[in-house]
Design a protein around this motif. Structure first.
Motif, mmCIF file in Angstrom:
data_model
loop_
_atom_site.group_PDB
_atom_site.id
_atom_site.type_symbol
_atom_site.label_atom_id
_atom_site.label_comp_id
_atom_site.label_asym_id
_atom_site.label_seq_id
_atom_site.Cartn_x
_atom_site.Cartn_y
_atom_site.Cartn_z
ATOM 1 N N ILE A 13 0.621 -1.271 0.113
ATOM 2 C CA ILE A 13 -0.037 0.215 0.052
ATOM 3 C C ILE A 13 0.729 1.175 -0.058
ATOM 4 O O ILE A 13 0.561 2.266 -0.554
ATOM 5 N N SER A 14 2.161 1.226 0.576
ATOM 6 C CA SER A 14 3.095 2.409 0.702
ATOM 7 C C SER A 14 3.425 2.740 -0.923
ATOM 8 O O SER A 14 3.303 3.772 -1.155
ATOM 9 N N GLU A 33 7.112 -5.181 -8.099
ATOM 10 C CA GLU A 33 6.609 -5.981 -7.070
ATOM 11 C C GLU A 33 7.290 -7.449 -7.195
ATOM 12 O O GLU A 33 6.906 -8.128 -8.191
ATOM 13 N N LYS A 34 7.774 -7.819 -5.908
ATOM 14 C CA LYS A 34 8.164 -9.418 -6.279
ATOM 15 C C LYS A 34 7.392 -10.451 -6.342
ATOM 16 O O LYS A 34 7.573 -11.475 -7.033
ATOM 17 N N ASN A 41 0.685 -6.476 2.652
ATOM 18 C CA ASN A 41 -0.008 -6.877 3.673
ATOM 19 C C ASN A 41 -1.385 -6.194 3.831
ATOM 20 O O ASN A 41 -2.237 -6.316 4.836
ATOM 21 N N VAL A 56 -5.865 -9.271 10.936
ATOM 22 C CA VAL A 56 -7.372 -8.358 11.401
ATOM 23 C C VAL A 56 -6.898 -6.942 11.109
ATOM 24 O O VAL A 56 -5.718 -6.407 11.846
ATOM 25 N N HIS A 57 -7.793 -5.922 10.537
ATOM 26 C CA HIS A 57 -7.332 -4.576 10.308
ATOM 27 C C HIS A 57 -8.439 -3.911 10.805
ATOM 28 O O HIS A 57 -9.843 -3.962 10.383
ATOM 29 N N ALA A 58 -7.941 -2.623 11.388
ATOM 30 C CA ALA A 58 -8.939 -1.541 11.675
ATOM 31 C C ALA A 58 -8.218 -0.298 11.117
ATOM 32 O O ALA A 58 -6.921 -0.057 11.575
ATOM 33 N N VAL A 265 13.534 -6.933 -7.383
ATOM 34 C CA VAL A 265 14.531 -5.830 -7.559
ATOM 35 C C VAL A 265 15.507 -6.713 -6.701
ATOM 36 O O VAL A 265 15.621 -6.663 -5.788
ATOM 37 N N TRP A 350 -5.550 -10.374 19.625
ATOM 38 C CA TRP A 350 -6.599 -9.294 19.141
ATOM 39 C C TRP A 350 -7.502 -9.895 18.060
ATOM 40 O O TRP A 350 -7.223 -10.487 17.207
ATOM 41 N N THR A 411 2.917 -13.171 9.455
ATOM 42 C CA THR A 411 3.382 -11.911 8.742
ATOM 43 C C THR A 411 4.226 -11.197 9.668
ATOM 44 O O THR A 411 4.068 -11.071 10.849
ATOM 45 N N LYS A 415 6.829 -2.578 9.436
ATOM 46 C CA LYS A 415 8.177 -3.045 9.020
ATOM 47 C C LYS A 415 9.444 -2.388 10.250
ATOM 48 O O LYS A 415 10.285 -2.988 10.217
ATOM 49 N N VAL A 448 -1.767 1.266 8.012
ATOM 50 C CA VAL A 448 -2.064 2.018 6.939
ATOM 51 C C VAL A 448 -1.964 3.543 7.249
ATOM 52 O O VAL A 448 -1.579 4.225 6.438
HETATM 53 C C1 FAD Z 1 -1.670 -9.036 11.266
HETATM 54 C C2 FAD Z 1 -1.487 -7.670 10.821
HETATM 55 C C3 FAD Z 1 -2.630 -6.795 11.461
HETATM 56 C C4 FAD Z 1 -2.413 -5.495 10.984
HETATM 57 N N1 FAD Z 1 -3.239 -4.527 11.623
HETATM 58 C C5 FAD Z 1 -3.360 -3.393 11.091
HETATM 59 C C6 FAD Z 1 -4.602 -2.575 11.590
HETATM 60 O O1 FAD Z 1 -5.482 -2.842 12.199
HETATM 61 N N2 FAD Z 1 -4.743 -1.367 10.958
HETATM 62 C C7 FAD Z 1 -4.146 -0.974 10.084
HETATM 63 O O2 FAD Z 1 -3.995 0.227 9.769
HETATM 64 N N3 FAD Z 1 -2.885 -1.796 9.508
HETATM 65 C C8 FAD Z 1 -2.836 -2.972 10.225
HETATM 66 N N4 FAD Z 1 -1.495 -3.713 9.745
HETATM 67 C C9 FAD Z 1 -0.374 -3.450 9.068
HETATM 68 C C10 FAD Z 1 -0.640 -2.758 7.537
HETATM 69 O O3 FAD Z 1 -1.189 -3.894 6.846
HETATM 70 C C11 FAD Z 1 0.851 -2.520 6.947
HETATM 71 O O4 FAD Z 1 1.246 -1.220 7.616
HETATM 72 C C12 FAD Z 1 0.699 -1.971 5.493
HETATM 73 O O5 FAD Z 1 -0.205 -2.930 4.529
HETATM 74 C C13 FAD Z 1 2.266 -1.898 5.184
HETATM 75 O O6 FAD Z 1 2.142 -1.441 3.818
HETATM 76 P P1 FAD Z 1 3.528 -1.207 3.162
HETATM 77 O O7 FAD Z 1 3.378 -1.106 1.652
HETATM 78 O O8 FAD Z 1 4.595 -0.312 4.191
HETATM 79 O O9 FAD Z 1 4.521 -2.573 3.263
HETATM 80 P P2 FAD Z 1 4.063 -4.234 2.683
HETATM 81 O O10 FAD Z 1 2.797 -4.606 2.685
HETATM 82 O O11 FAD Z 1 5.170 -4.939 3.722
HETATM 83 O O12 FAD Z 1 4.595 -4.054 1.194
HETATM 84 C C14 FAD Z 1 5.945 -3.931 0.768
HETATM 85 C C15 FAD Z 1 5.955 -4.673 -0.521
HETATM 86 O O13 FAD Z 1 7.244 -4.569 -1.221
HETATM 87 C C16 FAD Z 1 7.500 -5.700 -1.800
HETATM 88 N N5 FAD Z 1 8.933 -5.868 -1.853
HETATM 89 C C17 FAD Z 1 9.764 -5.998 -0.736
HETATM 90 N N6 FAD Z 1 11.048 -5.989 -1.332
HETATM 91 C C18 FAD Z 1 11.096 -6.017 -2.881
HETATM 92 C C19 FAD Z 1 11.985 -5.994 -3.772
HETATM 93 N N7 FAD Z 1 13.510 -6.288 -3.572
HETATM 94 N N8 FAD Z 1 11.432 -6.116 -4.944
HETATM 95 C C20 FAD Z 1 10.190 -5.910 -5.341
HETATM 96 N N9 FAD Z 1 9.251 -5.921 -4.421
HETATM 97 C C21 FAD Z 1 9.616 -6.070 -3.260
HETATM 98 C C22 FAD Z 1 6.734 -6.705 -0.912
HETATM 99 O O14 FAD Z 1 6.606 -8.006 -1.698
HETATM 100 C C23 FAD Z 1 5.723 -6.312 -0.481
HETATM 101 O O15 FAD Z 1 4.487 -6.514 -1.698
HETATM 102 C C24 FAD Z 1 -1.433 -5.235 9.993
HETATM 103 C C25 FAD Z 1 -0.722 -6.046 9.387
HETATM 104 C C26 FAD Z 1 -0.749 -7.150 10.066
HETATM 105 C C27 FAD Z 1 0.095 -8.153 9.019
#
Ligand code: FAD
Length: 468
Positions: A13-14, A33-34, A41, A56-58, A265, A350, A411, A415, A448
């Motif tokens: 999502i970032s 995306e790998k 997530n 589980v997400h809020a 990458v 939770w 998971t 990070k 998120v």
């Molecule tokens: C169990 C659980 C509960 C959660 N509960 C909540 C909640 O209640 N509320 C909330 O807001 N958030 C919650 N979160 C957190 C939220 O899901 C994450 O913070 C958010 O999805 C993170 O997004 P991101 O893009 O930063 O990281 P990621 O989702 O980790 O995305 C990083 C991406 O980069 C890719 N990548 C990495 N290295 C490489 C590379 N070298 N080459 C190509 N691709 C690469 C990975 O495959 C991945 O798809 C929860 C997460 C989990 C697992």
């Protein structure tokens, strides 16, 4: 001549929100995306007719927080958010609403009376010290608590600390608990947004309204909430499941963004003192700017970095989580509510009955519940799964016989855990043209919402560096 203006590494999502926002500032973008699907997530998928999310997400701070700002300014579609409900504590006696002000805290009979009295004193002290700028930034919750609390109370505080920082109360600061709990809204306070509502809707205003301006100015409003707070900050669940948020970003993406999945990458190319592109197996893509949204702690595997930076990022701390999804053959009375619950005695979870928000998430007349645990990565995974499942069966007697689907997810939710001595990277890397986004680059809020903060900070940094 380069292939792209910006290459975004990682389609979570970032990364996707970075690509969306930068594309609206006129950039031609490639997302790599790998995995075979984007979302990281933040996604949902089908298991035996039940639609599970990745944990589980809020989604928090939706009224005026960073995700709301990104949605309002950059999304063409946004999900329908369903009101979150309440947080509860479950004990052998059933559910009790978690307190969000001192009055509710005093009557929160899940904890012994003497402990509630001691905790309310300590909470008032912490808020008062914060008001006068006398609260030490990295004091641990564990050290701050008075002596003589019961084991149940310690377990309760620990469960809250884990949910707010990813680590136990020994590594969680008092600040984190005050800002992350519903006693105070964190970083972006509603009052400040009301006072400074941006009227200019051009994208530039989103970046130039520096976020520092939104930092909590009035601790006094925080302390008054201690007495009057009624609701936890605005949070919700997206109708259709977590993937609705992902889909909203994807539907909003213009054609100038190209997304390639199955593209890990392996190298970030550094040439003539600047980052110039990336390499996946046999292909090289060049760009003026690279945004990395994978784990910052993995960055040394992709590019050479100064040794002091490598030392800093080695302090990034993470937590491993296990989510167990139970698909139930019928709706059960124990989960007849909207919201989520914690269990904290001799192990914590939770949980959220997510099909209560949207019945299409489970087959007709059935129910889907997600339980998330923090697990110990030094112990055997099978042992941790068994311990977790046993805890669910102990907490909710009778659920086992009505379980027809069990699905496990392991998971890393954030990070970077927000611990007392943990490192947070920020949007700039030490290399020219290499920027960072994701939950290890900003310590405000969680999940998120934190990812959305990181994207706003990325935009701000790139603008300051005259890249936008
Ligand atoms: C169990 C659980 C509960 C959660 N509960 C909540 C909640 O209640 N509320 C909330 O807001 N958030 C919650 N979160 C957190 C939220 O899901 C994450 O913070 C958010 O999805 C993170 O997004 P991101 O893009 O930063 O990281 P990621 O989702 O980790 O995305 C990083 C991406 O980069 C890719 N990548 C990495 N290295 C490489 C590379 N070298 N080459 C190509 N691709 C690469 C990975 O495959 C991945 O798809 C929860 C997460 C989990 C697992």
């Amino acid at each position: 001549m380069v292939d792209y203006d910006v290459i975004v590494i990682g389609g979570g999502i970032s990364g996707l929100m970075s690509a969306l926002t930068l594309s609206k500032h006129g950039k031609k973008i490639l997302v790599l995306e790998k995995n075979s699907v984007v979302g990281g997530n933040c996604n949902s998928y089908d298991v035996d007719g039940f639609q599970v999310d990745t944990g589980v997400h809020a989604i928090t701070h939706l009224r005026e927080g960073p995700l709301r700002r990104l949605m309002d300014e950059y999304f063409i579609y946004s999900p329908v958010f369903l009101e979150f409900g309440h947080y509860y504590a479950r004990t052998e006696k059933g559910l009790t609403k978690l307190p969000s002000n001192i009055k509710e805290f005093v009557t929160f009979d899940v904890l012994p009376r003497k402990d509630r009295f001691m905790l309310s004193q300590v909470l008032t002290k912490a808020l008062t010290q914060m008001t006068f700028g006398m609260l030490e930034g990295n004091q641990s919750v564990y050290d701050y608590l008075p002596n003589g609390l019961s084991k149940d109370t310690h377990d309760f505080v620990d469960a809250i600390a884990y949910s707010l920082s990813g680590k136990s109360m020994k590594y969680t600061s008092v600040n984190r608990v005050l800002y992350g709990s519903s006693f105070i809204r964190d970083s972006v306070s509603e009052d400040i947004f009301h006072n400074e509502q941006h009227t200019n809707t051009s994208y530039t205003s989103v970046i130039t309204d520096t976020l520092s301006k939104y930092q909590l100015k009035s601790h006094f409003s925080a302390i008054s909430r201690l007495a009057t707070n009624r609701i936890a900050y605005a949070q919700a669940y997206p109708r259709g499941g977590l993937k609705s948020l992902l889909n909203a970003v994807l539907y909003s993406m213009p054609k100038t963004v190209q997304i390639k999945t199955g593209s890990r990458v392996k190298e970030i190319i550094f040439r003539d003192e600047r980052v110039a592109g990336v390499a996946i197996d046999k292909e090289v893509f060049t760009a003026n700017t690279v945004v990395y949204s994978g784990f910052v702690k993995d960055l040394p595997d992709l590019v050479s970095l100064p040794s002091d930076y490598i030392e800093n990022i080695s302090h990034i701390d993470q937590t491993l989580s296990l989510t167990i999804w139970l698909g139930l053959s019928e709706k059960i009375k124990e989960f007849d509510y909207i919201g989520s619950e914690i269990w904290f005695k001799d192990g914590a979870y939770w949980a959220m009955p997510i099909s209560n928000y949207d019945s299409s998430i489970a087959p007709r007349d059935k129910q889907l519940i997600g339980f998330t645990f923090v697990i110990d990565d030094k112990k055997s995974l099978e042992g941790e799964k068994k311990r977790a499942l046993d805890l669910i069966y102990r907490a909710i007697p009778g659920i086992e016989s009505r379980t027809e689907m069990i699905h496990y997810q392991v998971t890393i939710p954030e990070k970077a855990a927000v611990t007392i001595n943990g490192f947070i990277a920020g949007p700039r890397s030490p290399l020219s043209n290499l920027y960072l986004a994701g939950t290890d680059t900003d310590n405000r809020s969680m999940g998120v919402t934190r990812a959305a903060y990181s994207v706003l900070e990325l935009l701000k940094a790139m603008r300051e560096d005259k890249k936008l």
